[in-house]
Motif scaffolding. Structure first.
Motif, PDB file in Angstrom:
ATOM      1  N   PHE A 185      -4.458   7.368   3.288  1.00  0.00           N
ATOM      2  CA  PHE A 185      -5.446   6.365   3.597  1.00  0.00           C
ATOM      3  C   PHE A 185      -4.566   4.983   3.322  1.00  0.00           C
ATOM      4  O   PHE A 185      -4.799   4.119   4.086  1.00  0.00           O
ATOM      5  CB  PHE A 185      -6.164   6.278   2.152  1.00  0.00           C
ATOM      6  N   THR A 186      -3.343   5.077   2.661  1.00  0.00           N
ATOM      7  CA  THR A 186      -2.498   4.031   2.667  1.00  0.00           C
ATOM      8  C   THR A 186      -1.672   3.804   3.942  1.00  0.00           C
ATOM      9  O   THR A 186      -1.511   2.691   4.351  1.00  0.00           O
ATOM     10  CB  THR A 186      -1.504   4.044   1.498  1.00  0.00           C
TER      11      THR A 186
ATOM     12  N   TRP B  47      -5.520  16.015  -3.112  1.00  0.00           N
ATOM     13  CA  TRP B  47      -5.665  14.471  -3.251  1.00  0.00           C
ATOM     14  C   TRP B  47      -4.879  13.411  -3.116  1.00  0.00           C
ATOM     15  O   TRP B  47      -5.072  12.446  -2.727  1.00  0.00           O
ATOM     16  CB  TRP B  47      -6.461  14.513  -4.757  1.00  0.00           C
TER      17      TRP B  47
ATOM     18  N   LEU C 188      -6.736  -5.791  -4.277  1.00  0.00           N
ATOM     19  CA  LEU C 188      -5.518  -6.717  -3.606  1.00  0.00           C
ATOM     20  C   LEU C 188      -5.771  -7.466  -2.406  1.00  0.00           C
ATOM     21  O   LEU C 188      -5.707  -8.749  -2.480  1.00  0.00           O
ATOM     22  CB  LEU C 188      -4.334  -5.758  -3.437  1.00  0.00           C
TER      23      LEU C 188
ATOM     24  N   VAL D 181      -4.238   2.155   6.227  1.00  0.00           N
ATOM     25  CA  VAL D 181      -4.130   0.507   5.850  1.00  0.00           C
ATOM     26  C   VAL D 181      -3.097  -0.184   6.476  1.00  0.00           C
ATOM     27  O   VAL D 181      -3.344  -1.104   7.084  1.00  0.00           O
ATOM     28  CB  VAL D 181      -4.322   0.751   4.351  1.00  0.00           C
TER      29      VAL D 181
ATOM     30  N   PRO E   2       0.885  -1.275   0.082  1.00  0.00           N
ATOM     31  CA  PRO E   2      -0.073   0.087   0.109  1.00  0.00           C
ATOM     32  C   PRO E   2       0.813   1.284  -0.050  1.00  0.00           C
ATOM     33  O   PRO E   2       0.652   2.253  -0.645  1.00  0.00           O
ATOM     34  CB  PRO E   2      -0.872  -0.128   1.159  1.00  0.00           C
TER      35      PRO E   2
ATOM     36  N   LEU F   1       2.303   2.279  -3.422  1.00  0.00           N
ATOM     37  CA  LEU F   1       1.363   2.825  -4.086  1.00  0.00           C
ATOM     38  C   LEU F   1       1.028   4.385  -3.553  1.00  0.00           C
ATOM     39  O   LEU F   1       0.709   5.202  -4.763  1.00  0.00           O
ATOM     40  CB  LEU F   1       0.157   2.116  -3.971  1.00  0.00           C
TER      41      LEU F   1
ATOM     42  N   ILE G  17      -6.287  -1.139  -3.638  1.00  0.00           N
ATOM     43  CA  ILE G  17      -5.919  -1.884  -2.353  1.00  0.00           C
ATOM     44  C   ILE G  17      -6.889  -2.772  -1.831  1.00  0.00           C
ATOM     45  O   ILE G  17      -6.645  -4.097  -1.324  1.00  0.00           O
ATOM     46  CB  ILE G  17      -5.732  -0.989  -1.171  1.00  0.00           C
ATOM     47  N   PHE G  18      -8.179  -2.477  -2.002  1.00  0.00           N
ATOM     48  CA  PHE G  18      -9.431  -3.257  -1.953  1.00  0.00           C
ATOM     49  C   PHE G  18      -9.311  -4.651  -2.894  1.00  0.00           C
ATOM     50  O   PHE G  18      -9.760  -5.727  -2.332  1.00  0.00           O
ATOM     51  CB  PHE G  18     -10.559  -2.803  -1.807  1.00  0.00           C
TER      52      PHE G  18
ATOM     53  N   THR H 111      -6.945   4.457  -5.972  1.00  0.00           N
ATOM     54  CA  THR H 111      -6.061   3.913  -4.802  1.00  0.00           C
ATOM     55  C   THR H 111      -7.107   3.092  -3.999  1.00  0.00           C
ATOM     56  O   THR H 111      -6.407   2.034  -3.555  1.00  0.00           O
ATOM     57  CB  THR H 111      -5.292   5.262  -4.107  1.00  0.00           C
ATOM     58  N   LEU H 112      -7.964   3.629  -3.711  1.00  0.00           N
ATOM     59  CA  LEU H 112      -8.812   2.835  -2.448  1.00  0.00           C
ATOM     60  C   LEU H 112      -9.154   1.395  -3.097  1.00  0.00           C
ATOM     61  O   LEU H 112      -9.320   0.405  -2.562  1.00  0.00           O
ATOM     62  CB  LEU H 112      -9.934   3.789  -2.030  1.00  0.00           C
TER      63      LEU H 112
ATOM     64  N   VAL I  88      -7.566   9.162  -5.951  1.00  0.00           N
ATOM     65  CA  VAL I  88      -7.907   8.536  -4.802  1.00  0.00           C
ATOM     66  C   VAL I  88      -8.628   7.486  -4.636  1.00  0.00           C
ATOM     67  O   VAL I  88      -8.568   6.433  -4.174  1.00  0.00           O
ATOM     68  CB  VAL I  88      -8.441   9.691  -3.843  1.00  0.00           C
TER      69      VAL I  88
ATOM     70  N   ILE J 269      -4.418  12.959   0.457  1.00  0.00           N
ATOM     71  CA  ILE J 269      -5.537  11.945   0.926  1.00  0.00           C
ATOM     72  C   ILE J 269      -5.085  10.587   0.719  1.00  0.00           C
ATOM     73  O   ILE J 269      -5.337   9.481   1.445  1.00  0.00           O
ATOM     74  CB  ILE J 269      -6.812  12.350   0.256  1.00  0.00           C
ATOM     75  N   ALA J 270      -4.634  10.340  -0.497  1.00  0.00           N
ATOM     76  CA  ALA J 270      -4.335   8.923  -0.981  1.00  0.00           C
ATOM     77  C   ALA J 270      -3.132   8.260  -0.029  1.00  0.00           C
ATOM     78  O   ALA J 270      -3.194   7.438   0.488  1.00  0.00           O
ATOM     79  CB  ALA J 270      -3.614   9.144  -2.486  1.00  0.00           C
TER      80      ALA J 270
ATOM     81  N   VAL K  15       1.038   7.789  -5.796  1.00  0.00           N
ATOM     82  CA  VAL K  15       0.078   8.569  -6.262  1.00  0.00           C
ATOM     83  C   VAL K  15       0.245  10.052  -5.598  1.00  0.00           C
ATOM     84  O   VAL K  15       0.054  11.043  -6.273  1.00  0.00           O
ATOM     85  CB  VAL K  15      -1.318   7.899  -5.457  1.00  0.00           C
TER      86      VAL K  15
END
Lengths: 119, 173
Positions: A99-100, A92, B55, A103, A77, A80, B52-53, B48-49, B45, A95-96, A84
Motif C-alpha cells: 500500500f505504501t 500483513w 497525514l 501511495v 509513507p 512507515l 497515511i490518510f 498504516t492506512l 495494516v 500488504i502494508a 510495519v
C-alpha cells in the motif's frame, strides 16, 4: 523535477507494489530484497525532492506551498511501510508495504503534475 | 538479515498445514488466517492506512486553510475535520487502552457518515462544494479509498468485537 527521473521512480514504486502484493498473495512476509528496494526508493525520492527544491524558480511550480508539502510528505509513507513490514512478519506486513508503495507512486505522479502546471 | 530464506520460491504450503504463529522471533512464512493474526496483522495494516490518510488530510487542510481559507471556508473546514477523524481512528487503532476500541468505532462511523453525506452533497449541490475535500465525490480523488477505509475499519472492529481487550503482545506497536 526531472521528468525521466520522476517516471522511473513512479515505475519502481508500482513494481515494488506488484512485487509485495504478490508476496502477500503467497502468504509470505516481505523479504530482504523488497525491504532494500523500498529503502533505495526512499533515498532516490529524497534526491528527487532536493533536486526539485533547487530547481524551483519564481514561476515553477505555480503552487509552491503544495509542491513543497508533497515533496516532504512523499518521503514519509515508505519508511512507515518498511517499519510495519519489519515488525509484522506475516503477509500483513507485505500488504502494508504494498500500500505504501502505491501511495508513493501516486504522490510521484501528483508531484510531477504540480511541477508541470507551473511550466 | 534472517528474513532472506522466507522469500524463497517453490515451498509448497498446503492449506491444511499451517505453521505456528505468534512467536515474534519466528521468521518463517506464517498464515494470515491465524485467529491471532486477525487481531494483530489487519490492525497494523489498518493503522498504516489510517496513518497515511491522517497525514494527507491534515497536511492538505493545513495548506488550504493557511493559504486560501477565504476561498471556501466550508470545504476547507471539512478537510480539517476529516483529517482529525483520521487521526482519531489512527490513535484508536494503535493504542490498547480501554477507550481505544470505542474511539476507533466512533471515528470509523463518523468517517463513513461523513464520506457518504459529503459525497452525496458534493454531487447534488456542486455550488456548495466548488472546492474539493478528501470526501468529495466519495473520495474519487483518492482512488475511492476514503469510502472503502471506514468499511474495512468497521468490518475489522465487528469481526474482532468478542475479543474484548486487545492481546498484550500487540502493545509494542
Amino acid at each position: 523535477m526531472i521528468t525521466p527521473l520522476a517516471m522511473t521512480l513512479l515505475g519502481i514504486g508500482l513494481l515494488l507494489a506488484a512485487w509485495t502484493g504478490l508476496q502477500a498473495y503467497r502468504r509470505r512476509p516481505a523479504n530482504a530484497p523488497q525491504i532494500v528496494t523500498a529503502i533505495a526508493l526512499t533515498a532516490a525520492l529524497a534526491v528527487q525532492s532536493v533536486i526539485g527544491w533547487f530547481r524551483m524558480t519564481a514561476d515553477i511550480p505555480h503552487d509552491r506551498v503544495t509542491f513543497i508539502a508533497y515533496s516532504i510528505g512523499i518521503l514519509l509513507p515508505l519508511p512507515l511501510g518498511i517499519w510495519v513490514a519489519r515488525l509484522e512478519r506475516t503477509r500483513w506486513g507485505s500488504i502494508a508495504l504494498c500500500f505504501t508503495a502505491v501511495v508513493v507512486a501516486v504522490m510521484t505522479l501528483r508531484l510531477h503534475q504540480l511541477w508541470q502546471a507551473g511550466s | 538479515m534472517t528474513v532472506e530464506h522466507s522469500g524463497g520460491t517453490g515451498t509448497p504450503e498446503p492449506a491444511t498445514v499451517r505453521p505456528a504463529a505468534g512467536d515474534p522471533t519466528d521468521t518463517a512464512p506464517t498464515d494470515g488466517a491465524q485467529p491471532e493474526d486477525l487481531n494483530k496483522g489487519p490492525r497494523r495494516v489498518l493503522a498504516t492506512l489510517y496513518g497515511i490518510f491522517a497525514l494527507a488530510a491534515v497536511s492538505r487542510a493545513g495548506v488550504q486553510i493557511s493559504t486560501r481559507f477565504d476561498d471556501a471556508p466550508l470545504a476547507y473546514s471539512l478537510s480539517l475535520l476529516s483529517g482529525l477523524v483520521y487521526v482519531a481512528a489512527t490513535v484508536g487503532l494503535t493504542t490498547t487502552r480501554s477507550w481505544s476500541r470505542p474511539l476507533a468505532w466512533t471515528a470509523c462511523a463518523v468517517e463513513l457518515v461523513g464520506v457518504l453525506v459529503i459525497g452525496t452533497l458534493s454531487l447534488l449541490d456542486k455550488a456548495a462544494f466548488p472546492h474539493d475535500t478528501v470526501w468529495s465525490r466519495f473520495g474519487s480523488g483518492y482512488l475511492f479509498i476514503p469510502v472503502i477505509l471506514p468499511l474495512l475499519g468497521l468490518g475489522w472492529l465487528f469481526a474482532t468485537r468478542h475479543r474484548g481487550e486487545v492481546p498484550t503482545q500487540v502493545a509494542e506497536s
